[in-house]
Design a protein around this motif. Structure first.
Motif, PDB file in Angstrom:
ATOM      1  N   UNK A  41       0.831  -1.217   0.018  1.00 50.75           N
ATOM      2  CA  UNK A  41       0.334   0.246   0.164  1.00 50.75           C
ATOM      3  C   UNK A  41       1.280   1.580  -0.282  1.00 50.75           C
ATOM      4  N   UNK A  42       0.403   2.376  -0.566  1.00 55.58           N
ATOM      5  CA  UNK A  42       0.859   3.538  -0.950  1.00 55.58           C
ATOM      6  C   UNK A  42      -0.023   4.497  -0.218  1.00 55.58           C
ATOM      7  N   UNK A  43       1.301   4.935   0.837  1.00 55.73           N
ATOM      8  CA  UNK A  43       0.976   6.298   2.275  1.00 55.73           C
ATOM      9  C   UNK A  43       1.408   7.361   1.202  1.00 55.73           C
ATOM     10  N   UNK A  44       0.262   8.607   2.056  1.00 60.12           N
ATOM     11  CA  UNK A  44       0.674   9.628   1.972  1.00 60.12           C
ATOM     12  C   UNK A  44       0.300   9.939   3.304  1.00 60.12           C
ATOM     13  N   UNK A  45       1.799  11.616   3.332  1.00 60.13           N
ATOM     14  CA  UNK A  45       2.145  12.485   4.996  1.00 60.13           C
ATOM     15  C   UNK A  45       1.080  13.174   4.866  1.00 60.13           C
ATOM     16  N   UNK A  46       0.441  12.727   6.040  1.00 63.47           N
ATOM     17  CA  UNK A  46      -0.386  13.261   6.749  1.00 63.47           C
ATOM     18  C   UNK A  46      -2.011  13.077   6.411  1.00 63.47           C
ATOM     19  N   UNK A  47      -2.145  11.909   5.729  1.00 66.05           N
ATOM     20  CA  UNK A  47      -3.073  11.194   5.022  1.00 66.05           C
ATOM     21  C   UNK A  47      -3.478   9.531   5.635  1.00 66.05           C
ATOM     22  N   UNK A  48      -3.718   9.173   4.050  1.00 65.91           N
ATOM     23  CA  UNK A  48      -3.435   7.457   4.605  1.00 65.91           C
ATOM     24  C   UNK A  48      -3.321   6.904   4.104  1.00 65.91           C
ATOM     25  N   UNK A 111       8.844   1.912   4.493  1.00 68.38           N
ATOM     26  CA  UNK A 111       9.008   3.434   3.776  1.00 68.38           C
ATOM     27  C   UNK A 111       9.094   4.860   4.432  1.00 68.38           C
ATOM     28  N   UNK A 112       7.427   3.374   5.290  1.00 67.61           N
ATOM     29  CA  UNK A 112       6.929   5.086   5.774  1.00 67.61           C
ATOM     30  C   UNK A 112       7.120   4.698   7.451  1.00 67.61           C
ATOM     31  N   UNK A 151       5.381   9.947   4.641  1.00 70.98           N
ATOM     32  CA  UNK A 151       4.622   8.982   2.831  1.00 70.98           C
ATOM     33  C   UNK A 151       5.667   7.442   2.735  1.00 70.98           C
ATOM     34  N   UNK A 152       4.983   6.231   1.908  1.00 69.93           N
ATOM     35  CA  UNK A 152       6.008   6.208   1.328  1.00 69.93           C
ATOM     36  C   UNK A 152       5.276   4.656   1.316  1.00 69.93           C
ATOM     37  N   UNK A 153       5.641   3.533   0.920  1.00 70.26           N
ATOM     38  CA  UNK A 153       5.153   2.332   0.034  1.00 70.26           C
ATOM     39  C   UNK A 153       5.277   1.688   1.682  1.00 70.26           C
ATOM     40  N   UNK A 154       4.239   0.409   2.310  1.00 64.07           N
ATOM     41  CA  UNK A 154       3.855  -0.800   3.011  1.00 64.07           C
ATOM     42  C   UNK A 154       4.097  -2.009   2.291  1.00 64.07           C
ATOM     43  N   UNK A 155       4.802  -2.477   2.627  1.00 59.30           N
ATOM     44  CA  UNK A 155       4.924  -3.986   2.580  1.00 59.30           C
ATOM     45  C   UNK A 155       4.581  -5.360   3.013  1.00 59.30           C
ATOM     46  N   UNK A 156       3.757  -6.174   2.816  1.00 57.67           N
ATOM     47  CA  UNK A 156       4.333  -7.199   3.320  1.00 57.67           C
ATOM     48  C   UNK A 156       5.597  -8.117   3.840  1.00 57.67           C
TER      49      UNK A 156
END
Length: 163
Positions: A41-48, A111-112, A151-156
């Protein structure tokens, strides 16, 4: 309120036995719809997380996490042999690191960079998901809400490390 980091209690609370690992990732595309299991999943700073219903929110609940070790406890307390992660409606299932120790702290997941903001208490929907008493079965085991600092990417399989 966190204790003084230099106090004996502050030092104890800052010491973690080891890092953790992301075991499962899920997105809630909208209210009252099934979770979607993803490998990343991709995450955005200050968001979700992109694709999650809280994607554009205030950020206090940008990501929700639950302890993998608590899933069997919740299942047992709810009278089930097991509980699937999607049933509990948290974004990340992590193992190996005590989430309660990350409340009020920054930590890296993939990366988050996240900051634990508050306990992720169960909602009344757990009665439907787990049956009568499901809400109480989850009390104390609901996990952690976190704000996305970077923000960044998270992986299993990604590491979870306190900063």
């Amino acid at each position: 309120m966190q204790p003084d980091p230099q106090s004996p209690l502050g030092k104890l609370m800052a010491t973690l036995p080891r890092g953790g690992r992301v075991e499962w990732i899920g997105l809630r595309p909208a209210r009252d719809v099934a979770m979607v299991e993803v490998d990343r999943a991709e995450a955005a700073t200050g968001a979700g997380l992109a694709g999650d219903r809280y994607q554009g929110g205030s950020g206090k609940r940008g990501v929700t996490l639950i302890q993998a070790e608590h899933l069997p406890v919740i299942a047992a307390l709810a009278g089930h042999a097991q509980v699937a992660p999607a049933t509990l409606r948290r974004n990340l299932v992590v193992s190996g690191i005590p989430l309660v120790a990350l409340k009020g702290r920054r930590f890296r997941v993939g990366d988050m960079v996240l900051e634990g903001t508050e306990s992720c208490d169960p909602c009344s929907r757990m009665e439907d998901a787990l049956g009568p008493g499901g809400f109480n079965a989850m009390r104390g085991h609901g996990g952690l809400c976190a704000r996305i600092v970077e923000g960044g990417t998270v992986r299993v399989g990604d590491a979870v490390e306190a900063l």
